[in-house]
Design an enzyme around this catalytic site. Sequence first.
Site, PDB file in Angstrom:
ATOM      1  N   GLY A  46       0.839  -1.196   0.000  1.00  0.00           N
ATOM      2  CA  GLY A  46       0.000   0.000   0.000  1.00  0.00           C
ATOM      3  C   GLY A  46       0.871   1.243   0.000  1.00  0.00           C
ATOM      4  CD  GLN A  51       3.476   5.777   2.777  1.00  0.00           C
ATOM      5  OE1 GLN A  51       2.456   5.259   2.341  1.00  0.00           O
ATOM      6  NE2 GLN A  51       4.505   5.069   3.228  1.00  0.00           N
ATOM      7  CB  CYS A  93       5.690   1.935   6.918  1.00  0.00           C
ATOM      8  SG  CYS A  93       5.124   3.475   6.182  1.00  0.00           S
ATOM      9  CG  LEU A  94       6.727   1.087   0.677  1.00  0.00           C
ATOM     10  CD1 LEU A  94       6.080   1.453  -0.659  1.00  0.00           C
ATOM     11  CD2 LEU A  94       7.878   0.111   0.450  1.00  0.00           C
ATOM     12  CG  HIS A 137       0.042   0.841   7.321  1.00  0.00           C
ATOM     13  ND1 HIS A 137       1.094   0.286   8.020  1.00  0.00           N
ATOM     14  CD2 HIS A 137       0.589   1.821   6.543  1.00  0.00           C
ATOM     15  CE1 HIS A 137       2.218   0.912   7.683  1.00  0.00           C
ATOM     16  NE2 HIS A 137       1.950   1.845   6.782  1.00  0.00           N
ATOM     17  CD  GLU A 138      -0.847   2.252   2.972  1.00  0.00           C
ATOM     18  OE1 GLU A 138      -0.465   3.430   2.898  1.00  0.00           O
ATOM     19  OE2 GLU A 138      -0.058   1.303   3.140  1.00  0.00           O
ATOM     20  CG  HIS A 141       0.552   6.711   5.789  1.00  0.00           C
ATOM     21  ND1 HIS A 141       1.727   7.179   6.327  1.00  0.00           N
ATOM     22  CD2 HIS A 141       0.768   5.399   5.504  1.00  0.00           C
ATOM     23  CE1 HIS A 141       2.621   6.190   6.369  1.00  0.00           C
ATOM     24  NE2 HIS A 141       2.066   5.093   5.880  1.00  0.00           N
TER      25      HIS A 141
HETATM   26 ZN    ZN Z   1       2.973   3.266   5.717  1.00  0.00          ZN
END
Ligand code: ZN
Length: 187
Positions: A46, A51, A93-94, A137-138, A141
């Site tokens: 995701g 991000q 997480c990226l 999670h997304e 953000h």
């Molecule tokens: Zn993340």
Amino acid sequence: MAIKKLVFYGEKSLREPSKEVHKVSQKIKTLVQDLLDTMYAENGVGLAAPQIGEQYRVFVIDVSSGNEPLNPMVFINPKIIKKSGAVVSHEGCLSFPEAYTDVKRYANVLVKALDIHGKPFVLEGKDGTLLARAIQHEYDHLDGVLFIDHSINRFDADKALKEHNLPPVEIEKLLNEPDLDEALAND
Ligand code: ZN
């Protein structure tokens, strides 16, 4: 099609809330394509707009794996309208390269959002599946909330962050989640 530079933990904008999308314009469609391109390039499950430095309430998810066909899902102006149960989720997480830790999540969520055509849809993530956890999670953000804020054990989280040269847990951001604690205790 463009692969964007990721925003990493420690950069202030990751903590900033994102704006609602008023119209699914060409600009937003390009943003969605950039999110998908960047997510696939980075092998992520995701990716949320902040991000890649865009403070809009947009994220993408693809939980397909192995030889399964790609299954990109687009969420614009998402709202989590129902949540229940609890699971422990081992997450990364990226924006936190290589760092993983255990966090608390709801097992089931119902999310309402607009798709790439601006059409509303409702989707359920159930039983603590990757999809159920990725939605949470997304979604976080978009409010400047990060997975480490849901840590089961902040010392473990700190250790994982330190090992990967990331800043420590922001203690004041840790979330108090009595409903999740209770659901996990009764499991
Ligand atoms: Zn993340």
